[in-house]
Write a protein that holds these residues in place. Structure first.
Motif, PDB file in Angstrom:
ATOM      1  N   THR A  20       0.840  -1.188   0.000  1.00 39.43           N
ATOM      2  CA  THR A  20       0.000   0.000   0.000  1.00 39.43           C
ATOM      3  C   THR A  20       0.878   1.241   0.000  1.00 39.43           C
ATOM      4  N   VAL A  40     -14.838   6.336  -5.864  1.00 40.43           N
ATOM      5  CA  VAL A  40     -14.203   5.466  -4.870  1.00 40.43           C
ATOM      6  C   VAL A  40     -13.716   4.167  -5.517  1.00 40.43           C
ATOM      7  N   ALA A  41     -14.472   3.646  -6.465  1.00 38.32           N
ATOM      8  CA  ALA A  41     -14.048   2.419  -7.149  1.00 38.32           C
ATOM      9  C   ALA A  41     -12.724   2.624  -7.862  1.00 38.32           C
ATOM     10  N   ALA A  44     -10.098   2.325  -5.218  1.00 33.92           N
ATOM     11  CA  ALA A  44      -9.913   0.938  -4.787  1.00 33.92           C
ATOM     12  C   ALA A  44      -9.192   0.107  -5.843  1.00 33.92           C
ATOM     13  N   PRO A  49      -2.686   0.727  -3.824  1.00 35.11           N
ATOM     14  CA  PRO A  49      -3.804   1.413  -3.170  1.00 35.11           C
ATOM     15  C   PRO A  49      -3.356   2.270  -1.984  1.00 35.11           C
ATOM     16  N   LEU A  71     -20.965   2.901   1.184  1.00 36.97           N
ATOM     17  CA  LEU A  71     -19.690   2.632   0.526  1.00 36.97           C
ATOM     18  C   LEU A  71     -18.642   2.196   1.542  1.00 36.97           C
ATOM     19  N   MET A  74     -18.842  -1.339   2.305  1.00 37.50           N
ATOM     20  CA  MET A  74     -18.521  -2.255   1.204  1.00 37.50           C
ATOM     21  C   MET A  74     -17.055  -2.665   1.195  1.00 37.50           C
ATOM     22  N   TYR A  75     -16.190  -1.817   1.737  1.00 36.78           N
ATOM     23  CA  TYR A  75     -14.752  -2.072   1.688  1.00 36.78           C
ATOM     24  C   TYR A  75     -14.252  -2.517   3.061  1.00 36.78           C
ATOM     25  N   ARG A  76     -12.984  -2.850   3.124  1.00 34.07           N
ATOM     26  CA  ARG A  76     -12.454  -3.404   4.374  1.00 34.07           C
ATOM     27  C   ARG A  76     -12.640  -2.402   5.515  1.00 34.07           C
ATOM     28  N   TRP A  79     -10.972   1.400   6.228  1.00 31.02           N
ATOM     29  CA  TRP A  79     -10.299   2.000   5.069  1.00 31.02           C
ATOM     30  C   TRP A  79     -10.948   3.326   4.687  1.00 31.02           C
ATOM     31  N   ILE A  80     -12.253   3.396   4.752  1.00 24.04           N
ATOM     32  CA  ILE A  80     -12.979   4.622   4.433  1.00 24.04           C
ATOM     33  C   ILE A  80     -13.515   5.235   5.719  1.00 24.04           C
TER      34      ILE A  80
END
Length: 287
Positions: A20, A40-41, A44, A49, A71, A74-76, A79-80
């Motif tokens: 990362t 955001v996609a 990602a 990243p 959102l 949806m991610y780890r 992270w957001i």
């Protein structure tokens, strides 16, 4: 009697860590529920990243906040991060609020209706490793119609240092392209709602910090930079704000009076050019 060998406890097999970048991505959000997922996609999907993403809702008053939290889920986990501002104060305040939450060495800015090429962070970090003295690095961000096929992500890029003279003419650093050091002593001026980015880049560059630009298209703007709706579409207001920025740089002592006069002359010429281009665009669209 045959002695049996003691049983060995099997070792835990772990996946190798994913590389990362020490980057926090800050995205100001205002009524962007229809576009923020794509932005955001694109973050990602980076080949390198970032470690942190901060989504700042600027008191949208619609379903944007719900979308941002969806959102984040949806991610780890972690992270957001979603920041909710109580009052609408414009992109300068939203970006500063995200900057305040940044934990990483570098901060990268992206707008909620734009996107990045997959190699954007990788190539910018490569340039920063090769020249750690660079405090701000950017790249071109061409206009790409939303939904249109994207060109292949660039695999290499050359770095060009942007000098003081270049900064006098116009803003060479589109905001969605900029990555800078988190510890710089400047922030977006919250009195400005237009070209606030140019004022900040000018303060950084004219203070002697080393600024650079890659020659590869690593991001995309999904609307025309002027002559369209939104803040950037108000061409007259943009030029008025640009004039105010040049005056502010003069007042703060970042540029000299002769430099200010040269910049003002170039700005007037660009204003005429933009008016002619806008008139041509309207004529062709109406034909």
């Amino acid at each position: 009697m045959v002695e049996l060998a003691p049983l060995r406890t099997p070792r835990r097999v772990t996946a190798p860590p994913v590389a990362t970048a020490p980057v926090t991505v800050v995205i100001p959000c205002f009524r962007c529920a229809d576009t923020i997922a794509d932005a955001v996609a694109s973050v990602a999907a980076q080949t390198l990243p970032p470690r942190q993403v901060v989504l700042v809702d600027d008191a949208s008053g619609d379903d944007t906040v719900s979308m941002l939290h969806a959102l984040a889920a949806m991610y780890r986990p972690g992270w957001i991060e979603v920041v909710e501002l109580p009052h609408n104060q414009g992109p300068s305040r939203a970006r500063n609020a995200g900057w305040e939450r940044a934990r990483e060495e570098y901060v990268a800015f992206l707008d909620s209706d734009d996107s990045w090429a997959a190699t954007k962070i990788e190539l910018q970090m490569r340039a920063l490793r090769e020249d750690p003295s660079i405090a701000l690095i950017a790249h071109p961000t061409p206009i790409l119609e939303r939904g249109a096929p994207r060109p292949p992500a660039p695999r290499s890029a050359r770095t060009r240092i942007i000098g003081r003279r270049r900064m006098l003419f116009n803003n060479p650093f589109p905001t969605p392209s900029v990555m800078l050091r988190r510890d710089l002593p400047f922030r977006f001026d919250e009195k400005f709602r237009r070209v606030e980015d140019f004022l900040l880049w000018g303060q950084i560059a004219f203070s002697g910090y080393r600024c650079a630009k890659l020659d590869a298209d690593l991001g995309y703007v999904h609307k025309p930079s002027f002559g369209a709706g939104g803040l950037s579409g108000d061409l007259k207001a943009m030029h008025v704000a640009g004039r105010e920025v040049r005056r502010e740089l003069l007042r703060q002592g970042f540029v000299s009076l002769p430099e200010h006069c040269v910049a003002r002359t170039i700005g007037s010429m660009r204003k005429v050019r933009h008016r002619l281009l806008l008139a041509w665009r309207r004529a062709t669209q109406g034909a």
